[in-house]
Design a protein around this motif. Structure first.
Motif, PDB file in Angstrom:
ATOM      1  N   UNK A 117      79.448  93.173 -16.508  1.00 30.80           N
ATOM      2  CA  UNK A 117      79.790  91.841 -16.998  1.00 30.80           C
ATOM      3  C   UNK A 117      80.723  91.205 -15.977  1.00 30.80           C
ATOM      4  N   UNK A 118      80.168  90.378 -15.092  1.00 25.81           N
ATOM      5  CA  UNK A 118      80.993  89.729 -14.089  1.00 25.81           C
ATOM      6  C   UNK A 118      81.916  88.726 -14.775  1.00 25.81           C
ATOM      7  N   UNK A 119      83.182  88.733 -14.355  1.00 24.13           N
ATOM      8  CA  UNK A 119      84.185  87.881 -15.001  1.00 24.13           C
ATOM      9  C   UNK A 119      83.825  86.403 -14.924  1.00 24.13           C
ATOM     10  N   UNK A 120      83.066  86.020 -13.915  1.00 20.40           N
ATOM     11  CA  UNK A 120      82.739  84.612 -13.698  1.00 20.40           C
ATOM     12  C   UNK A 120      81.311  84.263 -14.101  1.00 20.40           C
ATOM     13  N   UNK A 121      80.355  85.101 -13.692  1.00 22.27           N
ATOM     14  CA  UNK A 121      78.942  84.748 -13.825  1.00 22.27           C
ATOM     15  C   UNK A 121      78.260  85.373 -15.035  1.00 22.27           C
ATOM     16  N   UNK A 122      78.915  86.316 -15.727  1.00 22.68           N
ATOM     17  CA  UNK A 122      78.294  86.943 -16.876  1.00 22.68           C
ATOM     18  C   UNK A 122      77.567  88.223 -16.508  1.00 22.68           C
ATOM     19  N   UNK A 123      76.596  88.671 -17.337  1.00 23.43           N
ATOM     20  CA  UNK A 123      75.972  89.982 -17.126  1.00 23.43           C
ATOM     21  C   UNK A 123      74.975  89.999 -15.964  1.00 23.43           C
ATOM     22  N   UNK A 124      75.076  91.052 -15.145  1.00 28.48           N
ATOM     23  CA  UNK A 124      74.136  91.281 -14.055  1.00 28.48           C
ATOM     24  C   UNK A 124      73.628  92.707 -14.118  1.00 28.48           C
ATOM     25  N   UNK A 183      85.562  70.873  -5.496  1.00 30.11           N
ATOM     26  CA  UNK A 183      86.958  70.826  -5.909  1.00 30.11           C
ATOM     27  C   UNK A 183      87.923  70.559  -4.753  1.00 30.11           C
ATOM     28  N   UNK A 184      87.623  71.076  -3.575  1.00 26.48           N
ATOM     29  CA  UNK A 184      88.539  70.902  -2.450  1.00 26.48           C
ATOM     30  C   UNK A 184      88.239  69.600  -1.715  1.00 26.48           C
ATOM     31  N   UNK A 185      89.182  68.652  -1.804  1.00 21.67           N
ATOM     32  CA  UNK A 185      88.986  67.390  -1.104  1.00 21.67           C
ATOM     33  C   UNK A 185      88.847  67.579   0.386  1.00 21.67           C
ATOM     34  N   UNK A 186      89.667  68.458   0.963  1.00 21.80           N
ATOM     35  CA  UNK A 186      89.636  68.659   2.410  1.00 21.80           C
ATOM     36  C   UNK A 186      88.293  69.211   2.867  1.00 21.80           C
ATOM     37  N   UNK A 187      87.744  70.174   2.126  1.00 23.00           N
ATOM     38  CA  UNK A 187      86.471  70.777   2.535  1.00 23.00           C
ATOM     39  C   UNK A 187      85.317  69.799   2.323  1.00 23.00           C
ATOM     40  N   UNK A 219      77.256  71.435  -2.625  1.00 21.67           N
ATOM     41  CA  UNK A 219      78.421  71.651  -3.493  1.00 21.67           C
ATOM     42  C   UNK A 219      79.357  72.691  -2.906  1.00 21.67           C
ATOM     43  N   UNK A 220      80.647  72.474  -3.142  1.00 23.14           N
ATOM     44  CA  UNK A 220      81.670  73.467  -2.826  1.00 23.14           C
ATOM     45  C   UNK A 220      82.223  73.953  -4.160  1.00 23.14           C
ATOM     46  N   UNK A 221      82.094  75.256  -4.414  1.00 27.52           N
ATOM     47  CA  UNK A 221      82.484  75.823  -5.701  1.00 27.52           C
ATOM     48  C   UNK A 221      83.617  76.828  -5.525  1.00 27.52           C
ATOM     49  N   UNK A 222      84.718  76.582  -6.242  1.00 30.56           N
ATOM     50  CA  UNK A 222      85.781  77.584  -6.259  1.00 30.56           C
ATOM     51  C   UNK A 222      85.569  78.553  -7.410  1.00 30.56           C
ATOM     52  N   UNK A 223      84.936  78.099  -8.451  1.00 38.22           N
ATOM     53  CA  UNK A 223      84.655  78.956  -9.596  1.00 38.22           C
ATOM     54  C   UNK A 223      83.629  78.299 -10.490  1.00 38.22           C
ATOM     55  N   UNK A 224      82.898  79.118 -11.230  1.00 42.49           N
ATOM     56  CA  UNK A 224      81.927  78.613 -12.208  1.00 42.49           C
ATOM     57  C   UNK A 224      82.504  78.889 -13.590  1.00 42.49           C
ATOM     58  N   UNK A 270      77.138  85.983  -8.216  1.00 43.48           N
ATOM     59  CA  UNK A 270      76.766  84.569  -8.055  1.00 43.48           C
ATOM     60  C   UNK A 270      75.402  84.461  -7.387  1.00 43.48           C
ATOM     61  N   UNK A 271      75.217  85.223  -6.316  1.00 45.73           N
ATOM     62  CA  UNK A 271      73.935  85.195  -5.607  1.00 45.73           C
ATOM     63  C   UNK A 271      72.798  85.630  -6.523  1.00 45.73           C
ATOM     64  N   UNK A 272      73.048  86.704  -7.294  1.00 48.26           N
ATOM     65  CA  UNK A 272      72.001  87.252  -8.160  1.00 48.26           C
ATOM     66  C   UNK A 272      71.506  86.224  -9.165  1.00 48.26           C
ATOM     67  N   UNK A 273      72.433  85.470  -9.727  1.00 48.65           N
ATOM     68  CA  UNK A 273      72.071  84.514 -10.771  1.00 48.65           C
ATOM     69  C   UNK A 273      71.621  83.181 -10.181  1.00 48.65           C
ATOM     70  N   UNK A 274      72.344  82.688  -9.169  1.00 52.61           N
ATOM     71  CA  UNK A 274      72.027  81.358  -8.646  1.00 52.61           C
ATOM     72  C   UNK A 274      70.750  81.338  -7.804  1.00 52.61           C
ATOM     73  N   UNK A 275      70.462  82.452  -7.098  1.00 57.37           N
ATOM     74  CA  UNK A 275      69.270  82.471  -6.239  1.00 57.37           C
ATOM     75  C   UNK A 275      68.006  82.300  -7.066  1.00 57.37           C
ATOM     76  N   UNK A 276      67.978  82.871  -8.257  1.00 55.06           N
ATOM     77  CA  UNK A 276      66.797  82.727  -9.126  1.00 55.06           C
ATOM     78  C   UNK A 276      66.583  81.269  -9.519  1.00 55.06           C
ATOM     79  N   UNK A 277      67.677  80.519  -9.575  1.00 53.52           N
ATOM     80  CA  UNK A 277      67.580  79.097  -9.927  1.00 53.52           C
ATOM     81  C   UNK A 277      67.354  78.220  -8.696  1.00 53.52           C
ATOM     82  N   UNK A 278      67.227  78.835  -7.516  1.00 51.93           N
ATOM     83  CA  UNK A 278      66.909  78.071  -6.315  1.00 51.93           C
ATOM     84  C   UNK A 278      68.099  77.625  -5.497  1.00 51.93           C
TER      85      UNK A 278
END
Length: 736
Positions: free
Chosen positions: A621-628, A185-189, A236-241, A290-298
């Protein structure tokens, strides 16, 4: 400018079975022509910068400026509208003010365009009503036209194979269709990442800045990069999922294709305020979720841009290792010590060399060297370069090593001997079947000479900064160990458990379930709970205590009191009828003095379980990533200790055991320093049960906090439970 010959990069196209979004992105990155709507030659403006880049790098399609007030611009014809173009528009750059952008999108689609990039800002990133209205209108136009759109509020894209650079960056770009794709999302980054990778001699095939993501999202680009055969590493640069399911599916697609996703994730926010009412919610911030959910997906999350660059370098140039057995060659005892310390701190160790390798090295190096792993080749290797090269070869050839690290940096200026040695090692690495990685313990920077030299060494990774290199190598090892396809886990709850959940949620009126209702739900989901009953008089409390058997615990029951011990609502170690009466009266008196005058439903008399270990188990229930799901060391010092780990919900037994194994509590649970193992099966059951509750509840439960969960060698028991609801009452309470 008229269209020229098509570029060879277009020889690959997505199959007809590919998703519509993937087909659209391909059209955007490989367009027949580019139309600049809002072309102006006012000095320094974005339109002129983009035009200059398209000319400078030789885009081979048509280039058409559009401005109704000009007949020529930049020395070429300028067109009044889409109808006057010599060819049907394909990719449209929107550079007009925000109030005109929506109509441009509709007109472009009507004229036959397939994609657009809206560079213009002034939409949802601003807080005024007009900008928000325009953002809604723009999303509707994109949805109704079906156009593939990046932006608004973005800085353009790069497609190196097409020599396409619709970006405002005026720094020199090497148009090399390299193996890395970047989106965010961030052009500069995103632009800074591309520049840093180029400075390190790493080619970027695609760079897409997505801005406000009114149309295409970073997740969509990940899906495209996963199937494009020219790409091997996705950054990827992610500001939000926005859509966790779509994000996970994109990660799965990349993982199945063997393409690592290296991410920078912005924000360690608190998430929903209601979740912070429980310990679990407070400990499960969005970055941990984010780490909990995304790390499982690699997904590999870099902690900063420097680490991201090193990790990308590692994955671009290092083959996946067959195992974690490290080997290293250095010429310094001090550097040897630094290597040992740095890798040990990351939980990585240097392997024992095979007897044959040790014997060869000892015979060749003689005194003044440390024959071991890491190897300090010492004086003999410094005096005789052939000895140094032979030392490296022995380490690479040793079947007991999986990764070979060489402590050295690339020269900043021509150096015949060092260049020759580097090329010999590169030749060895080409046939080694294992990663060969050069590490400079400090970041020394690359000169123009170094960049060129680096590009002539395709089979070795060249990394700078020991700490960042260690993190990258650890990520490489962990990625190699992942299954290529990660199975989905579904709730394994029974119909009767789900019926109990629905009944209790339907009857709930407050911010949280009271302890009795909470434990009823936990028990229904197979989570072992302590023997207990609720008393409304001292005499009833005594009767319950005698039935359960001493010692017992007395606790206030009130949906309005979330943390009972904080208000004196808990008495432990009750060993007689007289103590039961005293505790009943004390708790009642303390609660009556509270300012908010909470409603008391009674006093819970519960079995006091003798425990060898206090744990916390819970979900949020994480506001962004869902249940952890959360597991770790429990008790009153939970926030101080913070020995917790998270995983996405729901879990099965395998994932629950992995979660347990990531904590110090898990080490104690499995037996530590001669102590017997504790009842892990009850903890696994509790974690699965909690994860099933969250999966079945959807978004109706904000968090579940079981602290403590007491465990000994024979059993594990939930002695306390707080279930915070995701309703208006909970949100109002959490905001205070």
């Amino acid at each position: 400018m008229e269209a020229r010959s098509r570029n060879a990069a277009e020889r690959w196209s997505p199959s007809p079975e590919a998703s519509r979004v993937v087909q659209q992105i391909h059209a955007m990155l490989h367009p027949r022509n580019i139309v600049l709507v809002g072309a102006t030659d006012k000095p320094g403006n974005y339109a002129e910068r983009i035009w200059n880049n398209l000319i400078k790098y030789g885009f081979e399609g048509g280039l058409y400026p559009v401005n109704s007030k000009r007949e020529t611009i930049w020395g070429v014809p300028c067109y009044k509208d889409f109808a006057s173009l010599p060819d049907k528009p394909d990719h449209v750059l929107v550079l007009v003010p925000a109030r005109f952008a929506v109509q441009v999108i509709r007109d472009a689609a009507a004229a036959g365009a397939r994609s657009a990039t809206i560079v213009t800002s002034g939409f949802s990133e601003l807080q005024d009503d007009e900008s928000q209205r325009l953002a809604v209108e723009l999303q509707r136009a994109i949805r109704e036209t079906g156009l593939a759109v990046t932006g608004p509020n973005c800085l353009g894209n790069l497609s190196a194979g097409e020599k396409l650079f619709t970006n405002i960056d005026d720094r020199v770009v090497t148009m090399e269709a390299g193996p890395v794709a970047i989106a965010g999302q961030s052009g500069a980054i995103v632009m800074a990442i591309r520049q840093a990778l180029e400075d390190r001699g790493i080619g970027v095939g695609y760079m897409v800045t997505t801005g406000n993501e009114a149309g295409l999202e970073t997740t969509d680009l990940m899906n495209y990069f996963a199937i494009d055969p020219s790409i091997r590493v996705i950054v990827v640069y992610l500001e939000g999922v926005r859509d966790t399911k779509a994000f996970r599916e994109a990660c799965k697609a990349a993982r199945a294709a063997g393409k690592p996703v290296i991410a920078i994730k912005l924000g360690a926010s608190e998430g929903g305020r209601a979740a912070a009412m429980a310990h679990t919610g407070a400990l499960a911030g969005s970055i941990e979720s984010f780490d909990a959910i995304s790390a499982r997906e690699g997904v590999i999350r870099a902690r900063g841009l420097d680490e991201l660059v090193e990790t990308t370098e590692c994955f671009v140039h290092a083959a996946l290792p067959k195992g974690p057995r490290l080997a290293a060659v250095t010429l310094s005892g001090g550097k040897r010590g630094l290597l040992i310390d740095a890798f040990s701190a990351a939980g990585l160790n240097f392997a024992n060399l095979s007897p044959a390798a040790s014997e060869k090295l000892a015979k060749m190096l003689g005194p003044g060297s440390i024959v071991g792993n890491p190897l300090d080749a010492g004086f003999a290797a410094v005096v005789d370069p052939s000895v140094y090269i032979q030392s490296i070869k022995i380490m690479i050839d040793d079947p007991d090593t999986d990764i070979v690290i060489i402590d050295a940096e690339l020269p900043k200026a021509p150096h015949e001997l060092r260049e020759r040695n580097l090329r010999r090692v590169d030749e060895m690495a080409a046939s080694a079947g294992k990663p060969v990685i050069y590490i400079s313990t400090m970041s020394i920077g690359f000169t123009e000479f170094t960049k060129g030299l680096r590009q002539s060494l395709p089979h070795i990774a060249v990394m700078q900064g020991l700490d960042r290199a260690v993190g990258a190598i650890k990520a490489l090892i962990e990625y190699a160990e992942l299954a290529k396809n990660v199975p989905e886990i579904a709730s394994s709850s029974s119909a009767s458990a789900r019926a109990t959940l629905e009944r209790l949620l339907k009857s709930a009126t407050g911010a949280a379930l009271d302890e009795v209702s909470s434990k009823k739900l936990l028990k229904a989901y197979g989570i072992p709970v302590s023997k207990e009953a609720i008393a409304r008089t001292p005499s009833e409390a005594v009767k319950i205590a005698k039935t359960i058997g001493f010692p017992v615990v007395a606790k206030v029951v009130s949906a309005e009191i979330l943390h009972k011990s904080d208000v004196g609502g808990v008495v432990l170690n009750i060993n007689s009828a007289a103590e039961v009466r005293k505790a009943f009266d004390q708790i009642s008196a303390r609660v009556k003095k509270l300012k908010n005058k909470p409603k008391i439903d009674g006093i819970l008399i519960a079995q006091q379980v003798k425990a060898d270990l206090e744990l916390v188990v819970g979900t949020a229930l994480d506001a962004e990533m869902g249940p952890v799901v959360l597991f770790g060391t429990g008790g009153v010092e939970i926030e101080l200790m913070k020995d917790v780990a998270l995983a996405g919900a729901p879990l099965d037994a395998i994932e629950a055991k992995k979660l347990i194994g990531r904590t110090k509590a898990g080490v104690k649970l499995r037996g530590y320093r001669g102590k017997p193992a504790l009842h892990e099966a009850s903890v696994v059951k509790a974690l699965i049960g909690l994860s099933n509750i969250m999966a079945d509840a959807g978004n109706r439960i904000a968090s579940i906090d079981v602290n403590p969960f007491l465990v000994n060698s024979r059993a594990g028991v939930a002695v306390d439970g707080l279930i915070v609801l995701n309703n208006e009452t909970a949100k109002a309470t959490g905001s205070h």
